[in-house]
Design an enzyme around this catalytic site. Structure first.
Site, mmCIF file in Angstrom:
data_model
loop_
_atom_site.group_PDB
_atom_site.id
_atom_site.type_symbol
_atom_site.label_atom_id
_atom_site.label_comp_id
_atom_site.label_asym_id
_atom_site.label_seq_id
_atom_site.Cartn_x
_atom_site.Cartn_y
_atom_site.Cartn_z
ATOM 1 C CG HIS A 121 -2.024 -1.037 1.176
ATOM 2 N ND1 HIS A 121 -2.806 -1.143 0.038
ATOM 3 C CD2 HIS A 121 -2.339 -1.876 2.056
ATOM 4 C CE1 HIS A 121 -3.637 -2.120 0.179
ATOM 5 N NE2 HIS A 121 -3.329 -2.697 1.622
ATOM 6 C CG ASP A 158 -3.334 -8.265 0.600
ATOM 7 O OD1 ASP A 158 -2.648 -8.537 1.614
ATOM 8 O OD2 ASP A 158 -4.350 -7.590 0.746
ATOM 9 C CG HIS A 160 -6.857 -4.971 1.713
ATOM 10 N ND1 HIS A 160 -6.765 -5.702 2.646
ATOM 11 C CD2 HIS A 160 -8.039 -4.421 2.136
ATOM 12 C CE1 HIS A 160 -7.278 -5.862 3.758
ATOM 13 N NE2 HIS A 160 -8.438 -5.054 3.347
ATOM 14 C CG ASP A 241 -5.750 -9.694 3.410
ATOM 15 O OD1 ASP A 241 -5.277 -10.414 2.362
ATOM 16 O OD2 ASP A 241 -5.189 -8.894 3.580
#
Length: 305
Positions: A121, A158, A160, A241
């Site tokens: 990120h 992931d 996200h 996740d």
């Protein structure tokens, strides 16, 4: 052989009580890998020149200045610094670079970098989403600029979207970046229309509730697109996740899905003659994280050697 790259500094990046990106994640990962026949090396500290491949000096200076002598400093609502955070983040980057060197020099067929904090990120001048530096993107730039590769693929499963990796590689025509991620979900990026400056970015957004069959189909398409780029190295942003038990998202993957997707990525990389370096990203249910990491690494060991 699959190389395990890690360092106990990952335990010294502390977050406040109740924060999902907690020290216990590292323990869960290392416990899950216990007993595997892997050679282990310590992740070195990346020097400033490596960070500057993707982030400006002013950003690095700002992180250093914010580092607390005790307790915590907040970079944003999700991203915290403790006294040991900078070393941990620098070793995460250094570990990824060491993995690139190891696989390109033929000392390992693949590498797994078990470090925290995560990195995907972190944008050029913005720490966010628990991340300080763009670990996978920096490793890709190192492979291209320092090791002379012409084509690198960065793949991110992931839950996200890897907005930071996308930001850092947006103008890099030598790097193919592909991501599956839940949408809507933090950070809100990752639409299909986001294709990079050279059409080298592929985003596949998955609605909440997406299960393994749909995820595998999406990754089948991504892997076919990756094959067309003929990568010389594959870097994986390995977040776990998307697991159905994870508290921060709503996808319905399980351990078998991570194993199969890793098998496919590794087999496609092998067919291109490309080694694989995998870097730990997310995964916040400790009972799901350990087994998911285990099957991921077992797949790398089985396919890449």
């Amino acid at each position: 052989m699959t190389l395990l790259i890690t360092h106990d500094a990952a335990r010294r990046h502390l977050t406040p009580d109740g924060h999902p990106e907690q020290v216990a994640r590292y323990g869960a990962v290392m416990d899950a890998l216990e007993g595997l026949d892997m050679r282990r090396i310590e992740a070195p500290v990346a020097d400033d020149a490596e960070i500057l491949r993707c982030h400006p000096q002013s950003y690095l200076d700002r992180i250093r200045a914010a580092l607390p002598d005790e307790g915590f400093a907040m970079l944003d609502g999700d991203t915290h610094l403790s006294p040991g955070s900078l070393e941990a983040a620098l070793r995460a980057v250094g570990g990824a670079i060491a993995g690139v060197d190891a696989v390109l020099d033929g000392r390992a067929g693949s590498a797994f970098v078990a470090m925290r904090p995560p990195g995907h990120h972190a944008e050029r001048e913005t720490a966010m989403g628990f991340c300080l530096f763009g670990t996978a993107a920096i490793a890709a730039k190192y492979a291209l600029d320092a090791r002379g590769l012409e084509r690198v693929a960065v793949l991110d499963f992931d839950v996200h979207h890897g907005n930071g990796t996308q930001d850092l590689l947006w103008d890099e025509k030598r790097a193919f970046f592909a991501s599956t991620h839940q949408m809507p979900l933090y950070p809100g990026s990752g639409h299909e229309r986001e294709k990079g400056a050279h059409g080298q970015i592929m985003n596949v957004a998955l609605p909440p509730g997406t299960a393994g069959a749909e995820a595998r189909a999406a990754w089948g398409d991504i892997i076919e697109a990756m094959r067309e780029t003929r990568p010389q190295l594959v870097i994986v942003s390995a977040g776990f996740d998307a697991h159905h038990a994870d508290p921060l998202a709503n996808l319905n993957w399980d351990e078998d899905d991570f194993a199969v997707i890793t098998d496919w990525i590794a087999a496609a990389a092998q067919s291109s003659g490309a080694p694989v370096v995998s870097c730990l990203e997310g995964g916040y249910n400790l009972d799901a994280l350990g087994p998911s990491v285990r099957v991921h690494v077992e797949s790398l060991m089985r396919v890449c050697g």
